[in-house]
Write a protein that holds these residues in place. Sequence first.
Motif, PDB file in Angstrom:
ATOM      1  N   LEU A  82      22.601  21.372 -12.412  1.00 58.54           N
ATOM      2  CA  LEU A  82      23.761  21.008 -11.593  1.00 58.54           C
ATOM      3  C   LEU A  82      25.015  21.745 -12.054  1.00 58.54           C
ATOM      4  CD1 LEU A  82      23.126  17.146 -11.407  1.00 58.54           C
ATOM      5  CD2 LEU A  82      22.544  18.898  -9.709  1.00 58.54           C
ATOM      6  N   SER A  83      25.080  22.046 -13.359  1.00 64.82           N
ATOM      7  CA  SER A  83      26.175  22.840 -13.919  1.00 64.82           C
ATOM      8  C   SER A  83      25.671  24.274 -13.994  1.00 64.82           C
ATOM      9  CB  SER A  83      26.540  22.306 -15.304  1.00 64.82           C
ATOM     10  OG  SER A  83      27.528  23.107 -15.907  1.00 64.82           O
ATOM     11  N   THR A  84      25.890  25.037 -12.946  1.00 64.68           N
ATOM     12  CA  THR A  84      25.218  26.335 -12.818  1.00 64.68           C
ATOM     13  C   THR A  84      26.102  27.354 -12.099  1.00 64.68           C
ATOM     14  OG1 THR A  84      23.313  27.457 -11.809  1.00 64.68           O
ATOM     15  CG2 THR A  84      24.125  25.496 -10.695  1.00 64.68           C
ATOM     16  N   PRO A  85      25.976  28.630 -12.455  1.00 63.30           N
ATOM     17  CA  PRO A  85      26.717  29.667 -11.738  1.00 63.30           C
ATOM     18  C   PRO A  85      26.095  30.030 -10.403  1.00 63.30           C
ATOM     19  CG  PRO A  85      25.377  30.662 -13.439  1.00 63.30           C
ATOM     20  CD  PRO A  85      25.235  29.176 -13.608  1.00 63.30           C
ATOM     21  N   GLY A  86      24.933  29.474 -10.094  1.00 64.66           N
ATOM     22  CA  GLY A  86      24.302  29.733  -8.809  1.00 64.66           C
ATOM     23  C   GLY A  86      23.087  30.630  -8.901  1.00 64.66           C
ATOM     24  N   PRO A  87      22.226  30.593  -7.889  1.00 64.76           N
ATOM     25  CA  PRO A  87      20.948  31.320  -7.937  1.00 64.76           C
ATOM     26  C   PRO A  87      21.098  32.827  -8.007  1.00 64.76           C
ATOM     27  CG  PRO A  87      21.342  30.391  -5.751  1.00 64.76           C
ATOM     28  CD  PRO A  87      22.372  29.819  -6.649  1.00 64.76           C
ATOM     29  N   ASP A  88      22.134  33.400  -7.396  1.00 67.71           N
ATOM     30  CA  ASP A  88      22.270  34.851  -7.421  1.00 67.71           C
ATOM     31  C   ASP A  88      22.453  35.371  -8.841  1.00 67.71           C
ATOM     32  OD1 ASP A  88      22.064  34.781  -4.705  1.00 67.71           O
ATOM     33  OD2 ASP A  88      24.206  35.076  -4.308  1.00 67.71           O
ATOM     34  N   VAL A  89      23.312  34.712  -9.620  1.00 70.86           N
ATOM     35  CA  VAL A  89      23.538  35.119 -11.005  1.00 70.86           C
ATOM     36  C   VAL A  89      22.254  34.967 -11.813  1.00 70.86           C
ATOM     37  CG1 VAL A  89      24.792  34.580 -13.143  1.00 70.86           C
ATOM     38  CG2 VAL A  89      25.996  34.570 -10.950  1.00 70.86           C
ATOM     39  N   LEU A  90      21.574  33.847 -11.645  1.00 72.68           N
ATOM     40  CA  LEU A  90      20.378  33.592 -12.423  1.00 72.68           C
ATOM     41  C   LEU A  90      19.240  34.538 -12.058  1.00 72.68           C
ATOM     42  CD1 LEU A  90      20.680  29.727 -12.353  1.00 72.68           C
ATOM     43  CD2 LEU A  90      20.696  31.125 -14.415  1.00 72.68           C
ATOM     44  N   GLU A  91      19.088  34.820 -10.798  1.00 73.95           N
ATOM     45  CA  GLU A  91      18.039  35.758 -10.390  1.00 73.95           C
ATOM     46  C   GLU A  91      18.284  37.154 -10.941  1.00 73.95           C
ATOM     47  OE1 GLU A  91      15.136  35.349  -8.976  1.00 73.95           O
ATOM     48  OE2 GLU A  91      15.475  33.185  -8.917  1.00 73.95           O
ATOM     49  N   ALA A  92      19.543  37.559 -10.970  1.00 67.84           N
ATOM     50  CA  ALA A  92      19.865  38.892 -11.490  1.00 67.84           C
ATOM     51  C   ALA A  92      19.569  39.008 -12.982  1.00 67.84           C
ATOM     52  CB  ALA A  92      21.341  39.200 -11.230  1.00 67.84           C
ATOM     53  N   LEU A  93      19.636  37.893 -13.694  1.00 65.83           N
ATOM     54  CA  LEU A  93      19.427  37.908 -15.142  1.00 65.83           C
ATOM     55  C   LEU A  93      18.014  37.557 -15.557  1.00 65.83           C
ATOM     56  CD1 LEU A  93      22.659  35.946 -16.181  1.00 65.83           C
ATOM     57  CD2 LEU A  93      22.261  38.386 -16.566  1.00 65.83           C
ATOM     58  N   SER A  94      17.238  36.951 -14.686  1.00 62.60           N
ATOM     59  CA  SER A  94      16.012  36.256 -15.084  1.00 62.60           C
ATOM     60  C   SER A  94      14.983  37.145 -15.761  1.00 62.60           C
ATOM     61  CB  SER A  94      15.380  35.558 -13.883  1.00 62.60           C
ATOM     62  OG  SER A  94      14.995  36.512 -12.904  1.00 62.60           O
ATOM     63  N   ASP A  95      14.908  38.418 -15.411  1.00 60.90           N
ATOM     64  CA  ASP A  95      13.919  39.314 -16.017  1.00 60.90           C
ATOM     65  C   ASP A  95      14.415  39.965 -17.295  1.00 60.90           C
ATOM     66  OD1 ASP A  95      12.178  38.757 -13.979  1.00 60.90           O
ATOM     67  OD2 ASP A  95      12.662  40.561 -12.820  1.00 60.90           O
ATOM     68  N   HIS A  96      15.656  39.664 -17.701  1.00 63.68           N
ATOM     69  CA  HIS A  96      16.261  40.373 -18.836  1.00 63.68           C
ATOM     70  C   HIS A  96      16.623  39.451 -20.002  1.00 63.68           C
ATOM     71  CE1 HIS A  96      16.694  43.845 -16.168  1.00 63.68           C
ATOM     72  NE2 HIS A  96      17.148  43.005 -15.255  1.00 63.68           N
ATOM     73  N   VAL A  97      16.463  38.136 -19.825  1.00 68.06           N
ATOM     74  CA  VAL A  97      16.912  37.169 -20.830  1.00 68.06           C
ATOM     75  C   VAL A  97      15.720  36.369 -21.330  1.00 68.06           C
ATOM     76  CG1 VAL A  97      18.430  35.203 -21.281  1.00 68.06           C
ATOM     77  CG2 VAL A  97      19.181  37.026 -19.737  1.00 68.06           C
ATOM     78  N   PRO A  98      15.419  36.417 -22.627  1.00 67.40           N
ATOM     79  CA  PRO A  98      14.257  35.693 -23.146  1.00 67.40           C
ATOM     80  C   PRO A  98      14.484  34.187 -23.228  1.00 67.40           C
ATOM     81  CG  PRO A  98      15.432  36.774 -24.933  1.00 67.40           C
ATOM     82  CD  PRO A  98      16.072  37.245 -23.660  1.00 67.40           C
ATOM     83  N   ASN A  99      13.380  33.465 -23.196  1.00 65.38           N
ATOM     84  CA  ASN A  99      13.368  32.010 -23.291  1.00 65.38           C
ATOM     85  C   ASN A  99      13.247  31.621 -24.769  1.00 65.38           C
ATOM     86  OD1 ASN A  99      12.589  29.308 -23.423  1.00 65.38           O
ATOM     87  ND2 ASN A  99      11.269  29.413 -21.635  1.00 65.38           N
ATOM     88  N   PHE A 100      14.264  30.929 -25.298  1.00 64.48           N
ATOM     89  CA  PHE A 100      14.231  30.475 -26.686  1.00 64.48           C
ATOM     90  C   PHE A 100      13.822  28.998 -26.820  1.00 64.48           C
ATOM     91  CE2 PHE A 100      17.777  33.769 -27.476  1.00 64.48           C
ATOM     92  CZ  PHE A 100      16.845  34.768 -27.738  1.00 64.48           C
ATOM     93  N   SER A 101      13.566  28.329 -25.698  1.00 61.71           N
ATOM     94  CA  SER A 101      13.119  26.926 -25.697  1.00 61.71           C
ATOM     95  C   SER A 101      14.033  26.037 -26.544  1.00 61.71           C
ATOM     96  CB  SER A 101      11.674  26.814 -26.198  1.00 61.71           C
ATOM     97  OG  SER A 101      10.794  27.387 -25.264  1.00 61.71           O
TER      98      SER A 101
END
Length: 423
Positions: free
Chosen positions: A232-251
Amino acid sequence: MAPELPPRLARDLTQPEAIPEAGISRALELMRSGRLFRYGEMGADQCDVSRLEEEFAGFVGRRYCVAVNSGGAAMFLALKVAGVAPGDPVLVNGFTLAPVPGAILHAAAKPVVVEIGRDCVIDPDDLVRKASASGAKVLLLSHMRGHIADMDRVLDICTGHGIALVEDCAHALCASYKGRTIGTFGVSAAFSAQTYKHLNAGEGGFLVTDDPVMAGRAILHSGSYMLHGQHLSTPGPDVLEALSDHVPNFSMRMSALSAAILRPQLAELPRRAERWNRIHDRIAAGLVRSQHLRVPERGGDHAYSATSIQFCVLGLGADAMEAVLEAAQARGLPIKWFGAARQAGFTSAPRHWRYAGDQGPLTQTHRVLAQLCDIRTPLSLTDAECDLIAEIVRDAIEAVVAARRDGRHRATPSRSSSQGREP
């Protein structure tokens, strides 16, 4: 008749306030359902963490919040999303706890420790020197124990040297400087929800920022499993989609159970902060009745939010300080000391951080820490207990000072006593 023993403090200073019933009820509901994960795979059926993030961002006054599993994780994440790369120098003030330089090393960067002044906050002059010498582009400023620096000066230095400010607000929730909330000065800020902080989840943390790319990177780093649409506290899907393949998951994102017990506590924060400050001020007033004690000054231009009290013991060496601590402990009062030879519990000094590399002597910092003591102040302390705490500290110091004075007098005959003796 046996002499009357001095009163003892019959209080566990580590006792936190109970979790609100609403948090307990929700936690039980989650445990009965078994749905403790931070997301709902079949939809946003578990929204505790997302709702907490939205509410915490609103409370602090930042656009975005990502809840994670500890305050240390929040600092690490803040450094990563600020662009700190392996080997980068990161400035940090010398009065803080080990998780702060630890977060810098977690990001594979190099701590550059800045001196503190007599009131336990960062020395702006040394900040200028270290910024110039190191070329660091990030300052991780720890508002340690809620002591707030001259933020105007800090911001001027950061602007002048092209430094991004990241705030460690683990001890400064509800604090402000000239009316501006602590945690809103930097590009991002990290908060803690460890048991002895303003909010208690046992362990937990928050990263807040106004920068949409930083927020997006933090969401992905925290471990969204491509379920970031549930935030709910999010910059929106466009920002996240642009980053999703470049940012690792640290859990690292907070669990639903921790969020459930934290959400009702947000409404308790103003009351808690006000009560903690009243406790702090009452003990402080009792401490400064001794000429051997000094309480660090808190500027009139800021509002603090103390969960503990710090004081300096003046003019005593290490052996005398140990005697003071023992005398206080004998009356039921545990005191933490930042000048101890070895770090213990929730105290440490830069000389203990050998993993941080050679930082030079840091003479000014260690001179301050050699005198600095710390006492936890649970919300349940009564006025009488606050007065007793101050009395125990004063009595312990007076006893040690008197013993030292008497010892010197016995060891060195006075001029009057030696006169008239036969040769």
